[in-house]
Every structure is written in C-alpha cells, then in structure tokens.
Enzyme design. Sequence first.
Site, PDB file in Angstrom:
ATOM      1  N   LYS A 184       0.859  -1.192   0.000  1.00 34.14           N
ATOM      2  CA  LYS A 184       0.000   0.000   0.000  1.00 34.14           C
ATOM      3  C   LYS A 184       0.894   1.240   0.000  1.00 34.14           C
ATOM      4  O   LYS A 184       1.887   1.282   0.741  1.00 34.14           O
ATOM      5  CB  LYS A 184      -0.873  -0.031   1.255  1.00 34.14           C
ATOM      6  CG  LYS A 184      -1.821   1.131   1.426  1.00 34.14           C
ATOM      7  CD  LYS A 184      -2.658   0.951   2.691  1.00 34.14           C
ATOM      8  CE  LYS A 184      -3.709   2.021   2.844  1.00 34.14           C
ATOM      9  NZ  LYS A 184      -4.589   1.788   4.001  1.00 34.14           N
ATOM     10  N   SER A 212      -9.336   1.394   3.173  1.00 39.16           N
ATOM     11  CA  SER A 212      -8.556   2.217   2.280  1.00 39.16           C
ATOM     12  C   SER A 212      -7.457   1.455   1.536  1.00 39.16           C
ATOM     13  O   SER A 212      -6.852   2.012   0.611  1.00 39.16           O
ATOM     14  CB  SER A 212      -7.917   3.361   3.059  1.00 39.16           C
ATOM     15  OG  SER A 212      -6.986   2.850   4.019  1.00 39.16           O
ATOM     16  N   SER A 259      -9.338  -0.745   7.444  1.00 41.89           N
ATOM     17  CA  SER A 259      -8.859  -0.576   6.069  1.00 41.89           C
ATOM     18  C   SER A 259      -8.125  -1.766   5.461  1.00 41.89           C
ATOM     19  O   SER A 259      -7.883  -1.780   4.249  1.00 41.89           O
ATOM     20  CB  SER A 259      -7.953   0.652   5.982  1.00 41.89           C
ATOM     21  OG  SER A 259      -8.706   1.828   6.100  1.00 41.89           O
TER      22      SER A 259
END
Lengths: 465, 60
Positions: free
Chosen positions: A80, A156, A180
């Site tokens: 990420k 996310s 997330s």
Amino acid sequence: MTDFAELSIAEAGGLLRARKISPVEYTQALLDRIVRHDGALNAFLRLMPDEALAAAKTAEAQIMAGDWRGPMHGVPYALKDIIDAAGVPTTCHSKIFADAKAASADAHVTGLLRRAGAILLGKTSTHEFAIGGPSFDLPWPPARNPWNREHFPGGSSSGSGAALAAGFVPAALGSDTGGSVRNPASFCGLAGMKPTYGRVSRRGVFPLSYSLDHVGPMTRTVADNAILLNVLAGHDAADPGSADRAAPDFSAALERGVSGLRIGVIRHFFDGDLHADAEMKCGIENALDVLRGLGAKVRDIALTPLGDYAAANRIILLSEAFAIHETWFRERPQDYGSSTRRRIGGGAFIRAADYVNATRVKARLACEFADTMRDIDVAITASSMDLPARLDDPEALEHGYGRQARPPFNLIGAPALAVPTGFSSSGLPLSMQIVAKNFDEAMIYRVAHAYEQAAGWTARRPKLA
Amino acid sequence: MDQSDPLDTARDFGLHRLADGYPDEIREAAAFARLLAQKLPRDLAPDEEPAHVYRAKTAS
C-alpha cells in the site's frame, strides 16, 4: 503449465524451493498480467518492473545456491502506498506528496520482507492518506473491484485488495485504522488480518492515527496470511507502539480443527445495533452452521453497543489525524481531495475533553472485551453490513462507510480477520470477522482455516475482461 | 461543542483558506464532529483512566 496468477504463497513457496519454478519467470508472469489488466482496475500507483526483476534474479541465484530464506523467498508482493520502500516515493495517493522524494529507507515491514527474499512488484492505490476515498478528484483514479469493476473494492487498502483478487500478487500489505485491511478483504473475497496492536511495527508507514494504526497482511487464503504474518510480526524498538514479545509460528496450529472450541457470536453488532444486508447475514449464519458441524460450540455474546465503539474510534482517529495534517490544512487545503477535507476536517472541531473521554472509553471497552472473552476462544461478527456499492453512486458509498463492525477492534487493539463467507446473488463477495484475545492471532487462523477448508470459497476467482 | 459558526471557528484556528474555499465541507465536518461527541458515553467515573499506554492482556 503453471498458472502463476493462481498460485498461493504456500504453493509457490514449495515450487520455488524445489526449483520447479524460477522467481524470475514468476515475477515476469505477474508483471505481464498487471500490464495486461490493471488499466481496468487501477490497483497499482507505481509498478517497479526493473527493481522487481533484479530482486527476482538475486532470489533465483540464492535459491540455486541453496540459500533458501523461507516461504516468501522469491514470492512477489505489493505494498500500500503509505508504506515506505527505499528508493521509491511514497505518495499516500495524494497531491500533497505527488512530487515526493524517494524514501530514504525501508519501512520496518518492507525491510523484513526484503530480508525474507520477497519481490516487491509495486505500490498500490489507497484512499488519500488512508482515509479520503474512494475519490475521483485525486491525482490517480480509485481502484476497482475485480469481481465487478463497477463496484468499490473496499478501502482504504483498495489497490492491495484489487491486486490480490485479480491474481496480480499472492501477498500484499495494507494498513488498518478503522477497518482498512478488512474492508477490501471483505469486498474482494480475501483473508485480511488486523493483528493485535503492537504485533507488527508501523515504522516507515505514514500515520493516520497513532493510537489506532495497524499494518496487516492480505492474502487469498488463510494459510498464506499466517505465512505472511510470520515474516511481519515481532518487536521493533523504533515503533513506540510495538509490543516487546516474541511471535509464535502462526502456521503451527492451522490443522488442529475447531472441535470443542468455544465461539461467541457478537450478533447485536449486525442484527440489532445495525442491520446487515440479508445475504451478508445469511453468509454468517451459514458459516456458523459449518463451524458447528465441525464440532465448535457456538453461542451468542454481548458487548457494549457498536455505536459506542464507533464514536470513540472516530473521535480519536479524527483528532490525531487532524493533528498530523493541520499545517497542510492551513496552507494547502486545495491539494486534498474533498473526501479527505470533509473527514479529517472534523478533527479540528473535537474538544480536548471529548478526545480524552474517548481514550477513557477505549480503556473501558478493552477491559469489557477481555472479560467477555475469558471463556471464549474466538468471537465472530460481521465485517461490512452491505455489499460493495457502485463506484458511481456516492450516496451509497457514503451510506456504507459507517455501516460496518471493524472499528471496535482497532479501538481495543484485539486481532481481527476478515474471511469470505460466499457470494451474493449478484456475484459479489460476502464476509465475516473472526476476533480473538490480544496476541492470539494463531487461534483466529486455526478457526478460519478450518472454516475455509470446509467452505471452499477461496477456490473461486473473478474473470478479468 | 458550542453552536458558533464553524467557519468562524475554523478561521480562529488559522484555517482561513479551508473556511473560505470549502465552507460546505467544513460545515459538514463540524456537524459530524458534534454528532460524534454527542454519541460518546457520558457515564465515565473519575477513576476510569485514559488508555494512554497500551497494556495488553495476554491470551490465556
């Protein structure tokens, strides 16, 4: 002929160690697949083919020389893009960092994976600063769900979820402050673990909320998730939240089954405090039936209402996030997306007394959970209440944002895994959470693996156009 | 949370560009913060301390 996109970490690790596949051909095959399909999914913000192939060649030489470093050696993965990798900019999917310099050092977790011989393919898309999204007003578009690209893949850690479901990588890292890791795991049909607070170092990960941030492994199978956590877990003195305790082998108890284990169902989270979608609820009930059939003892348990957890989580999160972003909010508000301004902006209006009281509620709820779990091995509850919304439906996306049961476990620090429980009539993944006492991730994996083996959902893959 | 105009409050905090450029977003953010504060439990006893330091209980 090996279908590299289908390989689990466990399968790939065995083939790599036996020299039946090469890290270079594995890496090249996945890079080719990403180039072919990611234009429709936007999972990656930055692909790193040269660096990846160089690392794969090194891994190949090491394995050929008998220097096998473990089950991630030669296995591709994605990060990420709030997690640092030395020599590569970390953008946080934001214009604020769109021209950022390359990170000078690896995040702790990136370094661990590098030493384990894993191959970093690239950085994945996220909500802006792990909170603002999905948004179309950022420098890069939001990721799309491989099960239906018109739908939200969760966030996310959106790109990490999309990349796994699309067969671009067998392993990815996400971060989880209010859910997330588990949200994209739920919406993309994956296993996503938010480990115990302090289990995995956050050094080199751009913070959203110091008290609530976790880094977690995302994979297509439960066994793979345990393999990845084996690499990530451990004390890091440079992370003030890191727990100074040894990590066990998270794979060791996978095959022990659930016969006689005590499972508590936090039903009021999804059938009382909130009401989950009928198909989502049905998936959980079917999973509980499977676990009963495997010999587990299942009963309902009660905690404080979900809304109390959610309010305390949000007050702490927004206060700490605003403290981090205040200077940019003063000087460069135009460089944020609207969603980030609306969410983090709330932190400016939270009184100090409410922040302090939220941390007191956190302590109270952590004690309540520990007491409730005294005679329970794992708890099960919903992850998301709703199916993934369409990306072109902002009202449905906003409506679904708070309809979930993940923040309680950020607040109290307990480990929680999202696992698939089947598919909706529209072909979108269903999911649930399995939760345990602090530092008992191994028990979660044991239950989740038994369920996964019995249910077989992870064998299904989305068809890419 | 008091009932003053959130745009004035934002300006008091030095967030002029935010308040002037995105007034609707700031009003929405302030209203959400107010709602969160209202949802927070109010029955805390004085001896219920904040969780400033993480003290994990071990799995038994």
